[in-house]
Scaffold this active site. Structure first.
Site: not given
Length: 181
Positions: A100-102, A147
């Site tokens: 998720i994210c980075a 995500s």
């Protein structure tokens, strides 16, 4: 067992939301520190006590590897050669990996995203090396779940629950948490 990996500078809401949702779904979840210390400081200064050090984790019993984002947490995950070896091993055998994210940039850097659909924190799409960037809070392609970021942590965690426990378990959890019902 699900192993959620913590590196200094991890995004707290992403790691802990996934852990909480999986435990509510009665999955064995372990927080794994890749720092050599059990206490890991997140990106916002929240210190979390991991269950295990990377060296203590048993990947033979692991159902899924989870990578929370955050900076510099993501870069610290990517720099851990042992973890990268496990990610490659999991991907090679089609075992689930969630980022998720980075953190999808770790997968991109390992060449895992080539020919796949994935998402990442907005503005970081160049790190999805070889992937088709897909719109959506959560994108699933084969064994990979990606995500966008902190605001999608609940969606991410519920996608993991659905993958490991089934659609009914995820629906029941959504209802119990009064999330998007």
């Amino acid at each position: 067992m699900v192993l959620i990996h913590l590196a200094t500078g991890f995004e707290e809401i992403e790691a802990l939301t996934a852990a909480d949702l999986l435990r509510r779904a009665e999955k064995d979840v372990q927080l794994v520190s890749v720092t050599g210390e059990k206490t890991v400081a997140g990106a916002h200064g929240i210190k979390v006590e991991a269950d295990l050090l990377f060296e203590e984790a048993d990947y033979s019993c692991c159902e899924m590897i989870v990578l929370p984002g955050g900076m510099p947490g993501t870069k610290n995950l990517a720099a851990h050669s042992g973890l990268c070896d496990k990610i490659n091993e999991f991907n090679g055998s089609g075992r689930p990996i969630a980022a998720i994210c980075a953190a999808p940039m770790v997968l991109g850097g390992l060449g895992i995203l080539v020919g796949r659909k994935a998402t990442i924190y907005p503005g970081m799409e160049q790190y999805l090396k070889g992937a088709s960037h897909a719109e959506g809070k959560v994108v699933t392609d084969g064994n990979l779940i990606t995500s966008m970021g902190p605001g999608t942590a609940m969606d991410f965690g519920l996608a993991i629950v659905e993958r490991l426990c089934g659609e009914d378990a995820a629906k029941e959890l959504r209802k119990d948490l009064i999330f998007n019902i």
